[in-house]
Write a protein that holds these residues in place. Structure first.
Motif, PDB file in Angstrom:
ATOM      1  N   SER A   1       0.823  -1.193   0.000  1.00  0.00           N
ATOM      2  CA  SER A   1       0.000   0.000   0.000  1.00  0.00           C
ATOM      3  C   SER A   1       0.860   1.246   0.000  1.00  0.00           C
ATOM      4  O   SER A   1       2.056   1.214   0.229  1.00  0.00           O
TER       5      SER A   1
ATOM      6  N   ASN B   1       0.932   3.553   2.109  1.00  0.00           N
ATOM      7  CA  ASN B   1       1.427   3.983   3.406  1.00  0.00           C
ATOM      8  C   ASN B   1       2.435   2.990   3.969  1.00  0.00           C
ATOM      9  O   ASN B   1       2.715   2.973   5.169  1.00  0.00           O
TER      10      ASN B   1
ATOM     11  N   LEU C   1      -6.876  -0.349   2.555  1.00  0.00           N
ATOM     12  CA  LEU C   1      -6.902   1.098   2.374  1.00  0.00           C
ATOM     13  C   LEU C   1      -8.330   1.582   2.145  1.00  0.00           C
ATOM     14  O   LEU C   1      -9.143   0.878   1.566  1.00  0.00           O
TER      15      LEU C   1
ATOM     16  N   HIS D   1      -9.758  -3.617  -0.885  1.00  0.00           N
ATOM     17  CA  HIS D   1      -9.762  -2.289  -0.271  1.00  0.00           C
ATOM     18  C   HIS D   1     -11.177  -1.734  -0.139  1.00  0.00           C
ATOM     19  O   HIS D   1     -12.097  -2.167  -0.839  1.00  0.00           O
TER      20      HIS D   1
ATOM     21  N   GLN E   1      -7.003   7.276   2.867  1.00  0.00           N
ATOM     22  CA  GLN E   1      -5.557   7.313   2.639  1.00  0.00           C
ATOM     23  C   GLN E   1      -5.201   7.715   1.205  1.00  0.00           C
ATOM     24  O   GLN E   1      -4.181   8.344   0.967  1.00  0.00           O
TER      25      GLN E   1
END
Length: 265
Positions: free
Chosen positions: A7, A9, A15, A39, A66
Protein backbone atom coordinates in the motif's frame (compact mmCIF):
# COMPACT_ATOMS: atom_id res chain seq x y z
CA UNK A 1 1.40 -4.67 -15.82
CA UNK A 2 1.61 -6.61 -12.61
CA UNK A 3 -0.68 -6.11 -9.64
CA UNK A 4 0.87 -4.20 -6.75
CA UNK A 5 0.25 -5.53 -3.26
CA UNK A 6 2.02 -3.02 -1.04
CA UNK A 7 0.00 0.00 0.00
CA UNK A 8 0.94 3.64 -0.34
CA UNK A 9 1.43 3.98 3.41
CA UNK A 10 4.07 1.26 3.47
CA UNK A 11 1.84 -1.56 4.72
CA UNK A 12 -0.10 -4.35 3.08
CA UNK A 13 -3.28 -3.44 4.95
CA UNK A 14 -6.71 -2.44 3.74
CA UNK A 15 -6.90 1.10 2.37
CA UNK A 16 -9.81 3.49 2.18
CA UNK A 17 -9.74 4.90 -1.36
CA UNK A 18 -12.04 7.56 -2.82
CA UNK A 19 -12.37 7.50 -6.63
CA UNK A 20 -13.45 10.81 -8.19
CA UNK A 21 -15.22 10.08 -11.47
CA UNK A 22 -16.03 6.68 -9.98
CA UNK A 23 -19.18 6.19 -12.08
CA UNK A 24 -17.55 6.79 -15.49
CA UNK A 25 -15.89 4.56 -18.10
CA UNK A 26 -12.55 4.31 -16.30
CA UNK A 27 -13.79 5.00 -12.77
CA UNK A 28 -16.20 2.06 -12.58
CA UNK A 29 -13.39 -0.30 -13.61
CA UNK A 30 -10.94 1.26 -11.13
CA UNK A 31 -13.47 0.84 -8.32
CA UNK A 32 -14.05 -2.79 -9.26
CA UNK A 33 -10.32 -3.57 -9.50
CA UNK A 34 -9.55 -2.00 -6.14
CA UNK A 35 -12.43 -3.82 -4.44
CA UNK A 36 -11.13 -7.10 -5.84
CA UNK A 37 -7.83 -6.29 -4.10
CA UNK A 38 -9.75 -6.05 -0.81
CA UNK A 39 -9.76 -2.29 -0.27
CA UNK A 40 -12.60 -0.07 0.93
CA UNK A 41 -13.51 1.96 -2.15
CA UNK A 42 -15.89 4.90 -2.31
CA UNK A 43 -16.96 5.97 -5.81
CA UNK A 44 -17.51 9.73 -5.95
CA UNK A 45 -19.40 11.80 -8.51
CA UNK A 46 -21.97 14.62 -8.52
CA UNK A 47 -24.70 12.03 -9.05
CA UNK A 48 -23.65 10.45 -5.74
CA UNK A 49 -23.59 13.77 -3.89
CA UNK A 50 -19.82 14.29 -4.03
CA UNK A 51 -18.81 17.17 -6.29
CA UNK A 52 -15.19 18.32 -6.40
CA UNK A 53 -16.05 21.37 -8.54
CA UNK A 54 -18.46 22.82 -5.95
CA UNK A 55 -16.95 21.05 -2.94
CA UNK A 56 -20.29 19.43 -2.07
CA UNK A 57 -19.79 16.35 0.12
CA UNK A 58 -16.06 16.30 -0.54
CA UNK A 59 -14.68 16.85 2.95
CA UNK A 60 -17.06 14.29 4.45
CA UNK A 61 -16.12 11.69 1.82
CA UNK A 62 -12.40 12.07 2.52
CA UNK A 63 -12.56 11.49 6.28
CA UNK A 64 -10.29 8.53 7.08
CA UNK A 65 -9.16 8.23 3.45
CA UNK A 66 -5.56 7.31 2.64
CA UNK A 67 -5.72 7.51 -1.18
CA UNK A 68 -7.66 9.71 -3.60
CA UNK A 69 -7.89 8.66 -7.24
CA UNK A 70 -9.08 11.34 -9.67
CA UNK A 71 -10.28 10.07 -13.05
CA UNK A 72 -12.98 12.73 -13.40
CA UNK A 73 -13.39 14.76 -16.56
CA UNK A 74 -15.09 17.98 -17.56
CA UNK A 75 -18.63 17.54 -18.93
CA UNK A 76 -17.85 20.35 -21.41
CA UNK A 77 -14.75 20.66 -23.61
CA UNK A 78 -15.35 24.36 -24.30
CA UNK A 79 -12.13 26.21 -23.43
CA UNK A 80 -13.42 28.31 -20.53
CA UNK A 81 -15.60 25.57 -19.05
CA UNK A 82 -12.90 22.90 -19.06
CA UNK A 83 -10.36 25.25 -17.47
CA UNK A 84 -12.82 26.21 -14.74
CA UNK A 85 -13.60 22.52 -14.12
CA UNK A 86 -9.99 21.47 -13.55
CA UNK A 87 -9.01 24.60 -11.62
CA UNK A 88 -11.97 24.42 -9.25
CA UNK A 89 -11.94 20.66 -8.72
CA UNK A 90 -8.21 20.51 -8.06
CA UNK A 91 -8.27 23.52 -5.75
CA UNK A 92 -11.06 21.95 -3.69
CA UNK A 93 -9.46 18.50 -3.77
CA UNK A 94 -6.09 19.75 -2.55
CA UNK A 95 -7.65 21.59 0.39
CA UNK A 96 -9.84 18.63 1.35
CA UNK A 97 -6.94 16.18 1.07
CA UNK A 98 -4.73 18.30 3.33
CA UNK A 99 -7.52 18.59 5.91
CA UNK A 100 -8.16 14.82 5.82
CA UNK A 101 -4.48 13.82 5.93
CA UNK A 102 -4.61 11.95 2.60
CA UNK A 103 -1.32 10.16 1.86
CA UNK A 104 -1.47 9.73 -1.93
CA UNK A 105 -3.20 11.51 -4.82
CA UNK A 106 -3.43 9.57 -8.10
CA UNK A 107 -4.62 11.40 -11.21
CA UNK A 108 -5.32 10.29 -14.76
CA UNK A 109 -3.96 12.69 -17.36
CA UNK A 110 -3.14 12.52 -21.07
CA UNK A 111 0.00 11.54 -22.96
CA UNK A 112 1.34 14.50 -24.92
CA UNK A 113 -0.35 17.21 -22.84
CA UNK A 114 2.60 19.59 -23.11
CA UNK A 115 2.77 19.00 -26.88
CA UNK A 116 -0.88 19.90 -27.55
CA UNK A 117 -1.25 23.25 -25.83
CA UNK A 118 -2.95 24.76 -28.89
CA UNK A 119 -6.00 22.95 -27.49
CA UNK A 120 -7.91 24.51 -24.60
CA UNK A 121 -8.55 21.05 -23.17
CA UNK A 122 -4.86 20.23 -22.99
CA UNK A 123 -4.06 23.64 -21.50
CA UNK A 124 -6.52 22.81 -18.74
CA UNK A 125 -4.96 19.37 -18.21
CA UNK A 126 -1.54 21.02 -17.91
CA UNK A 127 -2.94 23.34 -15.23
CA UNK A 128 -4.32 20.28 -13.43
CA UNK A 129 -0.91 18.59 -13.43
CA UNK A 130 0.78 21.79 -12.22
CA UNK A 131 -1.68 22.13 -9.33
CA UNK A 132 -1.17 18.50 -8.30
CA UNK A 133 2.61 18.99 -8.22
CA UNK A 134 2.25 22.18 -6.17
CA UNK A 135 0.10 20.46 -3.52
CA UNK A 136 1.83 19.02 -0.43
CA UNK A 137 0.10 15.67 -1.00
CA UNK A 138 2.39 12.94 -2.47
CA UNK A 139 1.17 12.10 -5.96
CA UNK A 140 1.30 9.86 -9.00
CA UNK A 141 0.16 11.11 -12.41
CA UNK A 142 -0.74 8.42 -14.96
CA UNK A 143 -0.68 9.85 -18.48
CA UNK A 144 -2.66 7.64 -20.87
CA UNK A 145 -3.10 7.76 -24.62
CA UNK A 146 -6.56 7.93 -26.20
CA UNK A 147 -8.91 5.06 -25.36
CA UNK A 148 -10.11 2.54 -27.97
CA UNK A 149 -13.65 3.44 -26.94
CA UNK A 150 -13.30 6.98 -28.35
CA UNK A 151 -12.03 6.11 -31.84
CA UNK A 152 -15.62 6.40 -33.06
CA UNK A 153 -15.74 9.96 -31.69
CA UNK A 154 -12.54 10.81 -33.55
CA UNK A 155 -14.19 9.63 -36.76
CA UNK A 156 -17.39 11.55 -36.04
CA UNK A 157 -15.57 14.81 -35.34
CA UNK A 158 -13.70 14.52 -38.65
CA UNK A 159 -16.74 13.59 -40.78
CA UNK A 160 -18.20 15.73 -43.54
CA UNK A 161 -20.90 13.95 -45.50
CA UNK A 162 -19.57 10.48 -46.23
CA UNK A 163 -15.88 11.34 -45.86
CA UNK A 164 -13.68 11.31 -42.76
CA UNK A 165 -10.68 13.63 -43.13
CA UNK A 166 -7.85 12.67 -40.78
CA UNK A 167 -4.15 13.16 -40.15
CA UNK A 168 -1.72 10.31 -40.84
CA UNK A 169 0.14 11.10 -37.59
CA UNK A 170 0.82 8.12 -35.36
CA UNK A 171 -1.49 7.32 -32.46
CA UNK A 172 -1.08 4.56 -29.85
CA UNK A 173 -4.52 4.08 -28.29
CA UNK A 174 -5.26 1.84 -25.32
CA UNK A 175 -8.12 -0.26 -23.94
CA UNK A 176 -9.95 1.38 -21.03
CA UNK A 177 -9.61 -1.82 -19.00
CA UNK A 178 -5.81 -1.63 -19.27
CA UNK A 179 -5.94 2.02 -18.14
CA UNK A 180 -8.09 1.13 -15.14
CA UNK A 181 -5.72 -1.67 -14.15
CA UNK A 182 -2.70 0.65 -14.27
CA UNK A 183 -4.50 3.35 -12.26
CA UNK A 184 -5.57 0.82 -9.62
CA UNK A 185 -2.02 -0.51 -9.37
CA UNK A 186 -0.70 3.03 -8.94
CA UNK A 187 -3.25 3.70 -6.20
CA UNK A 188 -1.96 0.88 -3.97
CA UNK A 189 1.73 1.47 -4.70
CA UNK A 190 4.04 4.06 -3.18
CA UNK A 191 3.58 7.59 -4.59
CA UNK A 192 5.96 8.32 -7.46
CA UNK A 193 5.90 12.09 -6.99
CA UNK A 194 6.17 11.93 -10.74
CA UNK A 195 4.50 10.92 -13.98
CA UNK A 196 4.52 7.86 -16.21
CA UNK A 197 3.17 7.31 -19.72
CA UNK A 198 0.70 4.54 -20.48
CA UNK A 199 -0.17 3.40 -24.01
CA UNK A 200 -1.53 0.53 -26.04
CA UNK A 201 0.79 -2.13 -27.49
CA UNK A 202 1.12 -0.61 -30.98
CA UNK A 203 1.27 2.74 -32.76
CA UNK A 204 -0.40 3.24 -36.14
CA UNK A 205 -1.51 6.21 -38.26
CA UNK A 206 -4.78 7.76 -37.13
CA UNK A 207 -6.17 7.12 -40.61
CA UNK A 208 -5.44 3.39 -40.35
CA UNK A 209 -6.94 3.07 -36.86
CA UNK A 210 -10.15 4.83 -37.81
CA UNK A 211 -10.40 2.89 -41.09
CA UNK A 212 -10.19 -0.40 -39.18
CA UNK A 213 -12.89 0.82 -36.78
CA UNK A 214 -15.24 1.82 -39.59
CA UNK A 215 -14.72 -1.46 -41.45
CA UNK A 216 -15.39 -3.49 -38.32
CA UNK A 217 -18.65 -1.59 -37.86
CA UNK A 218 -19.68 -1.98 -41.53
CA UNK A 219 -19.54 1.83 -41.82
CA UNK A 220 -19.32 2.99 -45.46
CA UNK A 221 -17.67 6.34 -44.75
CA UNK A 222 -14.40 6.92 -46.63
CA UNK A 223 -11.24 7.92 -44.77
CA UNK A 224 -9.16 10.58 -46.53
CA UNK A 225 -5.59 11.35 -45.43
CA UNK A 226 -5.17 15.07 -44.75
CA UNK A 227 -2.38 16.09 -42.40
CA UNK A 228 -3.86 19.58 -42.16
CA UNK A 229 -6.90 18.05 -40.42
CA UNK A 230 -5.05 17.65 -37.12
CA UNK A 231 -6.62 16.00 -34.08
CA UNK A 232 -9.96 17.55 -33.12
CA UNK A 233 -8.60 20.58 -35.00
CA UNK A 234 -5.25 20.68 -33.16
CA UNK A 235 -2.08 20.20 -35.24
CA UNK A 236 -0.29 16.90 -34.50
CA UNK A 237 2.78 14.95 -35.55
CA UNK A 238 4.07 11.44 -34.83
CA UNK A 239 5.14 12.44 -31.29
CA UNK A 240 1.92 14.21 -30.26
CA UNK A 241 -0.27 11.17 -29.49
CA UNK A 242 2.39 8.56 -28.69
CA UNK A 243 4.23 7.97 -25.41
CA UNK A 244 7.75 9.00 -24.50
CA UNK A 245 10.62 6.67 -23.59
CA UNK A 246 9.93 3.54 -21.50
CA UNK A 247 6.14 3.72 -21.33
CA UNK A 248 3.95 1.22 -19.51
CA UNK A 249 2.08 -0.76 -22.17
CA UNK A 250 -1.37 -2.32 -22.06
CA UNK A 251 -1.80 -5.87 -23.28
CA UNK A 252 -4.99 -5.57 -25.37
CA UNK A 253 -4.52 -4.90 -29.08
CA UNK A 254 -6.94 -2.73 -31.04
CA UNK A 255 -7.70 -5.63 -33.39
CA UNK A 256 -8.58 -7.94 -30.48
CA UNK A 257 -10.78 -5.26 -28.93
CA UNK A 258 -12.59 -4.72 -32.24
CA UNK A 259 -13.12 -8.46 -32.62
CA UNK A 260 -14.93 -8.49 -29.26
CA UNK A 261 -16.91 -5.27 -29.51
CA UNK A 262 -17.88 -4.57 -33.13
CA UNK A 263 -21.50 -5.52 -33.99
CA UNK A 264 -21.91 -9.10 -35.19
CA UNK A 265 -18.40 -10.11 -34.19
Amino acid sequence: MKNQTSSSNGTSGKLRIVVLGGTGLIGTKVVSNLRLLGHEVIPASPSLGINAVTGEGLQEALVGTQVVVDVSNSPSFEDKAVMEFFESSNRNLAAAEVAAGVKHHVALSVVGTERLLASGYFRAKMVQETMIKASPIPYTIVRATQFFEFVGSIAQAATSGETVRLSTALMQPIFSGDVAQAVAEAAVAEPLNGTFDLAGPEAKPITEIVQAYLQAHQDARTVIADDAAGYFGTPVNDQSLTPGANPHLGTTSFADWLSRTAPGR
